[in-house]
Scaffold this active site. Sequence first.
Site, short mmCIF file in Angstrom:
data_model
loop_
_atom_site.label_atom_id
_atom_site.label_comp_id
_atom_site.label_asym_id
_atom_site.label_seq_id
_atom_site.Cartn_x
_atom_site.Cartn_y
_atom_site.Cartn_z
N HIS A 17 3.99 -6.89 -3.58
CA HIS A 17 3.11 -6.76 -4.29
C HIS A 17 1.81 -6.91 -3.04
O HIS A 17 2.72 -6.99 -1.91
CB HIS A 17 1.62 -8.02 -4.36
N ASN B 97 8.06 -9.44 -4.23
CA ASN B 97 8.27 -8.18 -5.95
C ASN B 97 7.48 -7.57 -5.60
O ASN B 97 7.49 -6.23 -6.27
CB ASN B 97 7.15 -9.32 -7.02
N ASP C 73 -7.64 -11.39 -0.05
CA ASP C 73 -8.11 -12.19 -1.17
C ASP C 73 -8.58 -13.46 -1.41
O ASP C 73 -8.63 -14.01 -0.61
CB ASP C 73 -6.91 -11.72 -2.27
N GLU D 249 -0.70 -7.12 -8.22
CA GLU D 249 1.08 -7.33 -8.86
C GLU D 249 1.83 -6.14 -9.26
O GLU D 249 1.24 -5.74 -9.04
CB GLU D 249 0.69 -8.43 -10.20
C1 F6R Z 1 -2.49 -12.52 0.78
C2 F6R Z 1 -2.16 -11.40 0.97
C3 F6R Z 1 -0.40 -11.94 -0.36
C4 F6R Z 1 0.38 -11.19 0.93
C5 F6R Z 1 1.54 -12.02 0.62
C6 F6R Z 1 3.06 -12.55 1.69
O1 F6R Z 1 -3.68 -12.59 1.55
O2 F6R Z 1 -2.53 -11.11 -0.12
O3 F6R Z 1 0.12 -10.30 -0.32
O4 F6R Z 1 0.21 -11.05 2.14
O5 F6R Z 1 2.38 -13.23 -0.67
O6 F6R Z 1 2.46 -14.06 1.54
P1 F6R Z 1 3.40 -14.46 3.01
O7 F6R Z 1 3.32 -14.09 3.73
O8 F6R Z 1 3.36 -15.92 2.46
O9 F6R Z 1 5.30 -14.72 2.53
#
Ligand code: F6R
Length: 257
Positions: free
Chosen positions: A138, A136, A67, A143
Amino acid sequence: MRIVILNDQTSVAEAAADIFVDQVSSKPDSVLGLATGSTPIALYKVLCHRFSCGKLSLKGCATFNLDEYVGLEGHHEQSYRTFMNKHLFRHVDLLPQRIHMLDGVADDPVAECRAYEDRIREAGGIDLQLLGIGQNGHIGFNEPSSSLASRTRIKTLTPNTIEANRRFFSADEFQPRLALTMGIGTIMETRHVLLLATGKEKAEAVRQAVEGSVSARCPASVLQFHPRATLLLDGAAASRLEDTQYYLHAEDENRHL
Ligand code: F6R
């Protein structure tokens, strides 16, 4: 799903690095799906170390990141491209032309997402896809309420995700509210999914993903349908799982196979 519960974040990073090294050893031209966020930083550190010791080469590999924020140029300090340069790309031997990232400032984001799907297909599909998990549930920026069949597209971030990522932005800095993300359908087509979760903040999302019903309320729960999903968890992230004894037992048995 293979659920691996490890002592701490360091063990998760080492075990994930082992899986990457095995993948690349068995297929030097592997197509790797990469993630950003806090969780994979320790893994990238281990991969850089293994590269510097001559134990890993990514020269033949292609990469696709999950992303990118909409509205940030690739060179912006908070863009995911900058993150990847800082934590991995500039330290290893990946060829720049084989590094693929979504362009968050593309004039036509819809065409950008479609072209990204084409590039993944032309590369032969993703062999190993790294994922983190949001509090959450995702995956990527899919989301809750994302279609479980979604493709790469533009997505509105939830207030919850914006809040969780506020720590990366200074108070007066523009923080994106939209992102381009690989879709859940796109992720489900990858050959092996490797999800890392560390810390107690992830415990509830992990519980719902592993032991809850498959639902768009927790996008990661769709991995229950993936033919090869490996979850590497530290004790804190696994702390709300009910069947922990079984997961530990299964790993123990598998070691003897
Ligand atoms: C990032 C991504 C997100 C993160 C998720 C957890 O490329 O795709 O899904 O993996 O938000 O983020 P952290 O590791 O910062 O808790």
